[in-house]
Design a protein around this motif. Structure first.
Motif, PDB file in Angstrom:
ATOM      1  N   SER A  33       0.868  -1.175   0.000  1.00 54.53           N
ATOM      2  CA  SER A  33       0.000   0.000   0.000  1.00 54.53           C
ATOM      3  C   SER A  33       0.901   1.219   0.000  1.00 54.53           C
ATOM      4  O   SER A  33       1.919   1.243   0.695  1.00 54.53           O
ATOM      5  CB  SER A  33      -0.907   0.014   1.223  1.00 54.53           C
ATOM      6  N   ILE A  34       0.521   2.207  -0.770  1.00 54.30           N
ATOM      7  CA  ILE A  34       1.350   3.410  -0.888  1.00 54.30           C
ATOM      8  C   ILE A  34       0.441   4.575  -1.236  1.00 54.30           C
ATOM      9  O   ILE A  34      -0.609   4.376  -1.864  1.00 54.30           O
ATOM     10  CB  ILE A  34       2.458   3.209  -1.942  1.00 54.30           C
ATOM     11  N   GLY A  35       0.836   5.752  -0.817  1.00 53.72           N
ATOM     12  CA  GLY A  35      -0.058   6.864  -1.107  1.00 53.72           C
ATOM     13  C   GLY A  35       0.520   8.215  -0.799  1.00 53.72           C
ATOM     14  O   GLY A  35       1.689   8.357  -0.421  1.00 53.72           O
ATOM     15  N   TRP A  36      -0.338   9.196  -0.951  1.00 54.14           N
ATOM     16  CA  TRP A  36       0.015  10.592  -0.741  1.00 54.14           C
ATOM     17  C   TRP A  36      -0.775  11.170   0.427  1.00 54.14           C
ATOM     18  O   TRP A  36      -1.976  10.977   0.547  1.00 54.14           O
ATOM     19  CB  TRP A  36      -0.289  11.400  -2.006  1.00 54.14           C
ATOM     20  N   PHE A  37      -0.051  11.896   1.248  1.00 54.10           N
ATOM     21  CA  PHE A  37      -0.621  12.568   2.399  1.00 54.10           C
ATOM     22  C   PHE A  37      -0.226  14.039   2.318  1.00 54.10           C
ATOM     23  O   PHE A  37       0.779  14.377   1.711  1.00 54.10           O
ATOM     24  CB  PHE A  37      -0.081  11.961   3.699  1.00 54.10           C
ATOM     25  N   ARG A  38      -1.010  14.895   2.940  1.00 49.33           N
ATOM     26  CA  ARG A  38      -0.617  16.295   2.969  1.00 49.33           C
ATOM     27  C   ARG A  38      -0.841  16.861   4.359  1.00 49.33           C
ATOM     28  O   ARG A  38      -1.688  16.389   5.113  1.00 49.33           O
ATOM     29  CB  ARG A  38      -1.373  17.107   1.921  1.00 49.33           C
ATOM     30  N   GLN A  39      -0.044  17.868   4.661  1.00 53.09           N
ATOM     31  CA  GLN A  39      -0.082  18.448   5.995  1.00 53.09           C
ATOM     32  C   GLN A  39       0.013  19.954   5.909  1.00 53.09           C
ATOM     33  O   GLN A  39       0.862  20.492   5.200  1.00 53.09           O
ATOM     34  CB  GLN A  39       1.072  17.905   6.844  1.00 53.09           C
ATOM     35  N   VAL A  40      -0.872  20.614   6.644  1.00 51.23           N
ATOM     36  CA  VAL A  40      -0.809  22.064   6.796  1.00 51.23           C
ATOM     37  C   VAL A  40      -0.363  22.354   8.224  1.00 51.23           C
ATOM     38  O   VAL A  40      -0.519  21.524   9.118  1.00 51.23           O
ATOM     39  CB  VAL A  40      -2.161  22.733   6.491  1.00 51.23           C
ATOM     40  N   PRO A  41       0.201  23.532   8.455  1.00 51.44           N
ATOM     41  CA  PRO A  41       0.713  23.848   9.807  1.00 51.44           C
ATOM     42  C   PRO A  41      -0.363  23.688  10.880  1.00 51.44           C
ATOM     43  O   PRO A  41      -1.504  24.124  10.702  1.00 51.44           O
ATOM     44  CB  PRO A  41       1.153  25.305   9.660  1.00 51.44           C
ATOM     45  N   GLY A  42       0.007  23.034  11.946  1.00 47.92           N
ATOM     46  CA  GLY A  42      -0.892  22.868  13.078  1.00 47.92           C
ATOM     47  C   GLY A  42      -1.825  21.682  12.991  1.00 47.92           C
ATOM     48  O   GLY A  42      -2.629  21.462  13.902  1.00 47.92           O
ATOM     49  N   LYS A  43      -1.721  20.929  11.907  1.00 45.48           N
ATOM     50  CA  LYS A  43      -2.609  19.780  11.749  1.00 45.48           C
ATOM     51  C   LYS A  43      -1.809  18.519  11.463  1.00 45.48           C
ATOM     52  O   LYS A  43      -0.659  18.584  11.016  1.00 45.48           O
ATOM     53  CB  LYS A  43      -3.610  20.029  10.622  1.00 45.48           C
ATOM     54  N   GLU A  44      -2.429  17.383  11.712  1.00 45.66           N
ATOM     55  CA  GLU A  44      -1.814  16.111  11.381  1.00 45.66           C
ATOM     56  C   GLU A  44      -1.890  15.876   9.872  1.00 45.66           C
ATOM     57  O   GLU A  44      -2.765  16.407   9.197  1.00 45.66           O
ATOM     58  CB  GLU A  44      -2.550  14.973  12.113  1.00 45.66           C
ATOM     59  N   PRO A  45      -0.975  15.078   9.346  1.00 45.31           N
ATOM     60  CA  PRO A  45      -1.082  14.717   7.925  1.00 45.31           C
ATOM     61  C   PRO A  45      -2.396  13.999   7.643  1.00 45.31           C
ATOM     62  O   PRO A  45      -2.871  13.216   8.483  1.00 45.31           O
ATOM     63  CB  PRO A  45       0.110  13.784   7.703  1.00 45.31           C
ATOM     64  N   GLU A  46      -2.988  14.288   6.497  1.00 43.83           N
ATOM     65  CA  GLU A  46      -4.215  13.598   6.098  1.00 43.83           C
ATOM     66  C   GLU A  46      -3.962  12.819   4.813  1.00 43.83           C
ATOM     67  O   GLU A  46      -3.263  13.299   3.920  1.00 43.83           O
ATOM     68  CB  GLU A  46      -5.366  14.586   5.898  1.00 43.83           C
ATOM     69  N   GLY A  47      -4.527  11.641   4.742  1.00 46.14           N
ATOM     70  CA  GLY A  47      -4.382  10.823   3.548  1.00 46.14           C
ATOM     71  C   GLY A  47      -5.323  11.315   2.474  1.00 46.14           C
ATOM     72  O   GLY A  47      -6.531  11.391   2.689  1.00 46.14           O
ATOM     73  N   ILE A  48      -4.801  11.665   1.318  1.00 47.41           N
ATOM     74  CA  ILE A  48      -5.646  12.169   0.246  1.00 47.41           C
ATOM     75  C   ILE A  48      -5.819  11.164  -0.886  1.00 47.41           C
ATOM     76  O   ILE A  48      -6.834  11.170  -1.568  1.00 47.41           O
ATOM     77  CB  ILE A  48      -5.134  13.509  -0.301  1.00 47.41           C
ATOM     78  N   SER A  49      -4.835  10.310  -1.098  1.00 45.91           N
ATOM     79  CA  SER A  49      -4.968   9.305  -2.132  1.00 45.91           C
ATOM     80  C   SER A  49      -3.981   8.180  -1.883  1.00 45.91           C
ATOM     81  O   SER A  49      -2.805   8.450  -1.677  1.00 45.91           O
ATOM     82  CB  SER A  49      -4.740   9.899  -3.516  1.00 45.91           C
ATOM     83  N   CYS A  50      -4.491   6.960  -1.911  1.00 46.97           N
ATOM     84  CA  CYS A  50      -3.648   5.787  -1.690  1.00 46.97           C
ATOM     85  C   CYS A  50      -4.024   4.690  -2.664  1.00 46.97           C
ATOM     86  O   CYS A  50      -5.127   4.715  -3.237  1.00 46.97           O
ATOM     87  CB  CYS A  50      -3.799   5.282  -0.259  1.00 46.97           C
ATOM     88  N   MET A  51      -3.112   3.754  -2.822  1.00 46.14           N
ATOM     89  CA  MET A  51      -3.401   2.636  -3.705  1.00 46.14           C
ATOM     90  C   MET A  51      -2.818   1.350  -3.178  1.00 46.14           C
ATOM     91  O   MET A  51      -1.875   1.351  -2.402  1.00 46.14           O
ATOM     92  CB  MET A  51      -2.901   2.913  -5.120  1.00 46.14           C
ATOM     93  N   ARG A  52      -3.441   0.270  -3.594  1.00 46.49           N
ATOM     94  CA  ARG A  52      -2.978  -1.070  -3.275  1.00 46.49           C
ATOM     95  C   ARG A  52      -2.450  -1.643  -4.574  1.00 46.49           C
ATOM     96  O   ARG A  52      -3.210  -1.825  -5.525  1.00 46.49           O
ATOM     97  CB  ARG A  52      -4.149  -1.898  -2.733  1.00 46.49           C
ATOM     98  N   THR A  53      -1.155  -1.872  -4.637  1.00 45.92           N
ATOM     99  CA  THR A  53      -0.535  -2.198  -5.918  1.00 45.92           C
ATOM    100  C   THR A  53      -0.883  -3.596  -6.415  1.00 45.92           C
ATOM    101  O   THR A  53      -0.758  -3.870  -7.596  1.00 45.92           O
ATOM    102  CB  THR A  53       0.989  -2.063  -5.830  1.00 45.92           C
ATOM    103  N   SER A  54      -1.315  -4.488  -5.550  1.00 43.75           N
ATOM    104  CA  SER A  54      -1.596  -5.860  -5.979  1.00 43.75           C
ATOM    105  C   SER A  54      -2.742  -5.927  -6.976  1.00 43.75           C
ATOM    106  O   SER A  54      -2.732  -6.753  -7.887  1.00 43.75           O
ATOM    107  CB  SER A  54      -1.897  -6.735  -4.766  1.00 43.75           C
ATOM    108  N   ASP A  55      -3.735  -5.048  -6.814  1.00 47.17           N
ATOM    109  CA  ASP A  55      -4.895  -5.099  -7.712  1.00 47.17           C
ATOM    110  C   ASP A  55      -5.302  -3.732  -8.247  1.00 47.17           C
ATOM    111  O   ASP A  55      -6.330  -3.616  -8.927  1.00 47.17           O
ATOM    112  CB  ASP A  55      -6.090  -5.739  -7.005  1.00 47.17           C
TER     113      ASP A  55
END
Length: 125
Positions: A33-55
């Motif tokens: 599983s791999i993906g992209w997260f983003r973070q703005v100051p003062g907040k935790e990173p949020e997952g915006i898009s991820c993928m499962r490479t097997s399928d």
């Protein structure tokens, strides 16, 4: 040694596009599983898009659905995020993160074991 190297961030006007890349080493893209997260100051990173490479399963947060596209080149161990129709609220540091053991089976969670260094995306209005 596991490394994730993200690049492609920058300054863009609202409505513009950017393409982020993340080159991974130390593991293969065969079944992770791999993906992209983003973070703005003062907040935790949020997952915006991820993928499962097997399928090829993909997940998009509602905030980016229809505008962002996640993809991978497994032969190059590289993950991409095509970002179109960018908005000022997309401004953040963007990280790629990986779950090489595929524990989370494509869930886009902050618990991924491996993280890259981040790349800044700034969208001006």
């Amino acid at each position: 040694e596991v490394q994730l190297q993200a690049s492609g961030g920058g300054l863009v006007q609202a409505g513009g596009s950017l393409r982020l890349s993340c080159v991974a080493s130390g593991f293969t893209f065969d079944d992770i599983s791999i993906g992209w997260f983003r973070q703005v100051p003062g907040k935790e990173p949020e997952g915006i898009s991820c993928m499962r490479t097997s399928d090829g399963y993909t997940y998009y947060d509602d905030s980016v659905k229809g505008r962002f596209t996640i993809s991978s080149d497994n032969a190059k161990n590289t993950l991409y995020l095509q970002m179109n129709s960018l908005k000022p609220e997309d401004t953040a540091v963007y990280y790629c993160a990986a779950d090489p053991d595929n524990i989370f089976r494509g869930l886009c969670v902050r618990l991924y074991r491996e993280w890259g260094q981040g790349t800044q995306v700034t969208v001006s209005s």
